[in-house]
Design an enzyme around this catalytic site. Structure first.
Site, PDB file in Angstrom:
ATOM      1  N   ASP A   1      39.800  39.242  46.400  1.00 59.62           N
ATOM      2  CA  ASP A   1      39.721  38.686  47.564  1.00 59.62           C
ATOM      3  C   ASP A   1      39.350  39.940  48.802  1.00 59.62           C
ATOM      4  O   ASP A   1      39.661  40.999  48.822  1.00 59.62           O
ATOM      5  CB  ASP A   1      41.244  38.286  47.852  1.00 59.62           C
ATOM      6  CG  ASP A   1      41.525  37.957  49.307  1.00 59.62           C
ATOM      7  OD1 ASP A   1      41.083  36.606  49.785  1.00 59.62           O
ATOM      8  OD2 ASP A   1      42.322  38.372  50.140  1.00 59.62           O
TER       9      ASP A   1
ATOM     10  N   GLU B   1      34.714  38.423  46.691  1.00 60.64           N
ATOM     11  CA  GLU B   1      34.721  37.718  48.034  1.00 60.64           C
ATOM     12  C   GLU B   1      33.782  38.638  48.966  1.00 60.64           C
ATOM     13  O   GLU B   1      34.537  39.529  49.472  1.00 60.64           O
ATOM     14  CB  GLU B   1      36.025  37.159  48.386  1.00 60.64           C
ATOM     15  CG  GLU B   1      35.806  36.224  49.861  1.00 60.64           C
ATOM     16  CD  GLU B   1      37.120  35.834  50.343  1.00 60.64           C
ATOM     17  OE1 GLU B   1      37.211  34.924  50.841  1.00 60.64           O
ATOM     18  OE2 GLU B   1      38.054  36.788  50.141  1.00 60.64           O
TER      19      GLU B   1
END
Length: 711
Positions: free
Chosen positions: A355, A393
């Protein structure tokens, strides 16, 4: 400030030095195993706290009483062996040192701290208590989660057949939400690791054609106090506190180490079915929030090391959560690397999605470094991580935070440009088809210049964050009122189209158009070169009723409705058929970039772009901003692939044609030099005849995608 808030029983344990070094050992060179390590006669506890003046280990009894003892100081580490302590023992640390927030020092022994290396976490956070903040001298014990000693156990068996990137189909799901309403799962196991391991659940994924289950965060996480104050939870889990601990509330069997065994059993069940387990991991920030957040672990151990700080001890935040983890510090990176290796070697997982990964490659000046950041080097050189899937990401919210295409080997990346381009084309808002062609063919413009392959592109149209596929074609605007933020949260850049009516409708024409648009989007995703990622429920019409930021909705808004597979059997059947086609035909999942030239002598080009007039696209066609119709010819006799013994593979050739306009388009099928005729394999409009002759002019229905196989 008091230096001890509970009775200190003194150094009643045997302190075992781990090194004879006379100088303070380096954080990376000591060979110490951090955390609580169970041995035959007891447990050794080791904590890295280089700036601390004193560290107490607090052993917590079932009645909440504590036995505190001082750990021995060994360079930057504090360690001690406690006889008679073993699996299931709850514990925490009290770390003494200066309290000077303006200079980043946040030591406060009245705060009971979670071991960053705790293998399990027990207890909850008391959001109503002021004692969880370091502005109070009161004892936070009983108001904060604590660590649990966990004895070692066998890792799950590995997957019987590793899944090559070129075969991978990712399915993003929420551990609780996926089984919370499943009728076949025993009620006490719904929403848990055991629930995910149920044969009915795994059988559904196998039948669908999934190879890799990507779980939203399962590192132990907490709800932010500000969200709890609204009476809501952090449902998604992007607020980690324990990077070695499976989230305890997802365990059906207990939180005193049972969650570890249950997680391993879940991984074993997935592996037995041939499905990988990929974890969505959140190393970019922690659950301690901003400057005024609770002191639960890292802040009280070494705030200056663990976090990026600004002027006056403030938190430098490029994550939008109040803090950012300081990966410029070698010991912080060691924590991350130790955690990653633990989940691979001990817990059996097969990969990670990182993330806000750009935060992890910011240097000591907070600048993005995609070339020389030590985190990238350490990951690339690690033999354990070298055998698992790594997905970034590739953005955060800080300066120069959008880095799609820039992570290099061995990384794959969430391809946000794929999502945006495909959405724009099908809502008839694109500038021609040039960008779409890059996305359909593996995004070589992003990943083809640094030695990577098309599987560096994780293709997705939806994800947990944003509209579901059904909502993408049903809403022009977000409807997040249930989040109690006056609909201010969530993006306004949805790139969605409601097909003429906002929200649910009984109009059969609108319903039919929405289903066709869903079929178009799903078909584009699965038939594009790269790795497709499906969001759980998109295959069967799951809706969040227009909520595009359901991070705090632990409710029917987010849970998987298991009546939908029957109600949406047509769309589910289409998704299964698409994934079966992809699995059966290597030409639809190539893992080399196309050259646009014949790959074998006498063969056709591996890839050709076909204009509506039946010939190859011209430069004028590529720069026609109004063009919304495109053909893509994939030559099965030009595969750059071999079988297990090295023989060249061949496959059928396919022509993919799409028309994203609202009008029927008369298009010309390529002449016989390409193929004598074609069989219609897929038509989202269900209007085309079953066979098409070479050179024929055929009507391509409005807003449809057709896949033809060369005969």
């Amino acid at each position: 400030m008091s230096t001890s808030v509970v009775e200190n029983l003194g150094p009643t344990v045997q302190n075992v030095p781990v090194t004879e070094a006379t100088a303070a050992p380096s954080a990376l060179d000591t060979g110490l195993t951090l955390g609580a390590v169970v041995q035959t006669e007891g447990t050794t506890f080791t904590l890295w706290a280089p700036a601390a003046e004193r560290v107490e280990l607090a052993l917590i009894a079932d009645d909440g009483s504590q036995r505190n003892m001082d750990l021995a100081h060994t360079g930057e580490f504090w360690t001690g062996f406690v006889p008679g302590v073993g699996h299931g023992q709850r514990y925490g640390y009290r770390v003494h040192g200066p309290f000077d927030p303006a200079h980043g020092l946040r030591f406060n022994p009245s705060k009971l701290l979670l071991d960053p290396y705790a293998r399990a976490v027990d207890g909850t956070l008391d959001y109503s208590s002021p004692l969880i903040y370091d502005s109070s001298d009161g004892d936070s014990a009983g108001h904060v989660p604590v660590g649990v000693v966990v004895a070692g156990s066998e890792p799950p068996p590995p997957i019987s057949r590793p899944v090559h990137w070129g075969e991978t189909v990712i399915y993003e799901l929420h551990t609780k939400g996926f089984t919370k309403l499943h009728p076949d799962v025993p009620e006490h196991q719904r929403g848990t690791y055991a629930g995910l391991a149920h044969p009915s659940v795994i059988g559904y994924l196998v039948d669908l054609g999934i190879t890799s289950a990507e779980l939203l965060p399962i590192h132990h996480f907490l709800t932010e106090p500000s969200i709890a104050a609204r009476g809501l939870p952090n449902y998604w889990g992007y607020n980690s506190l324990g990077y070695f601990a499976p989230h305890a509330p997802y365990s059906s069997s207990g939180s005193r180490g049972e969650q570890v065994a249950e997680f391993k059993a879940m991984v074993a069940a997935f592996h037995a079915a041939g499905i990988e387990v990929i974890l969505d991991v959140v190393y970019n920030h922690t659950a301690e929030g901003g400057f005024d957040g609770p002191t639960l672990s890292f802040r009280g151990i070494d705030n200056r090391a663990y976090y990026r700080l600004g002027h006056g001890g403030t938190m430098y935040d490029v994550t939008g959560t109040g803090n950012s983890v300081n990966t410029a510090h070698p010991q912080v990176r060691r924590l991350m690397m130790d955690s990653l290796r633990y989940w691979v070697e001990e817990m059996g997982v097969d990969g990670f999605r990182f993330d806000l990964a750009v935060t992890l490659i910011r240097n000591e000046r907070h600048e993005v470094d995609t070339v020389d950041h030590p985190f990238l080097a350490e990951v690339a050189a690690d033999p354990v991580l070298g055998r698992v899937k790594l997905i970034s990401e590739p953005w955060d919210i800080g300066p120069f935070g959008y880095q799609v295409g820039n992570f290099g080997t061995p990384w794959s990346e969430w391809n946000g440009k794929f999502r945006d381009s495909v959405r724009d084309v099908w809502r008839n808002s694109s500038d021609g088809v040039k960008d779409l062609a890059y996305r359909l063919s593996g995004s070589s413009d992003l990943y083809g210049d640094d030695g990577r392959y098309p599987y560096a592109s994780i293709n997705f149209v939806t994800a947990h964050d944003g509209f579901t596929l059904r909502d993408l074609v049903s809403y022009d605007h977000k409807h997040n009122e249930a989040n109690h933020e006056d609909n201010r949260d969530g993006t306004d850049d949805n790139r969605s189209w409601n097909c003429g009516v906002e929200g649910e409708t009984d109009d059969p024409a609108v319903i039919a158009l929405r289903k066709r648009q869903m079929a178009n989007l799903m078909s584009t995703l699965i038939l594009s070169t790269g790795v497709p990622m499906l969001t759980a429920g998109d295959e069967c019409g799951r809706t969040q009723h227009g909520n595009n930021n359901a991070y705090c909705q632990d409710s029917e808004i987010s849970w998987f409705d298991w009546s939908l597979p029957d109600a949406w059997s047509d769309h589910l059947g289409l998704t299964r058929r698409l994934l079966a086609l992809r699995a059966a035909h290597p030409v639809l999942r190539q893992w080399h970039y196309f050259s646009g030239e014949p790959v074998v002598e006498g063969g056709r080009k591996d890839l050709s772009w076909i204009a509506p007039h039946g010939g190859e696209m011209t430069e004028a066609d590529w720069y026609d901003g109004n063009l919304r119709t495109l053909g893509m010819f994939l030559a099965g006799d030009a595969l750059r692939a071999t079988d297990a013994v090295g023989n060249a593979l061949t496959d059928s050739s396919f022509l993919l044609a799409l028309n994203a306009t609202a009008e029927t388009r008369q298009v010309v099928v390529p002449d016989a030099s390409w193929a004598p005729a074609y069989e219609v394999v897929l038509d989202t409009s269900n209007s085309m005849v079953t066979e098409v002759e070479a050179g024929a002019t055929v009507p391509l229905a409005p807003r449809c995608l057709v896949l033809l196989r060369a005969l």
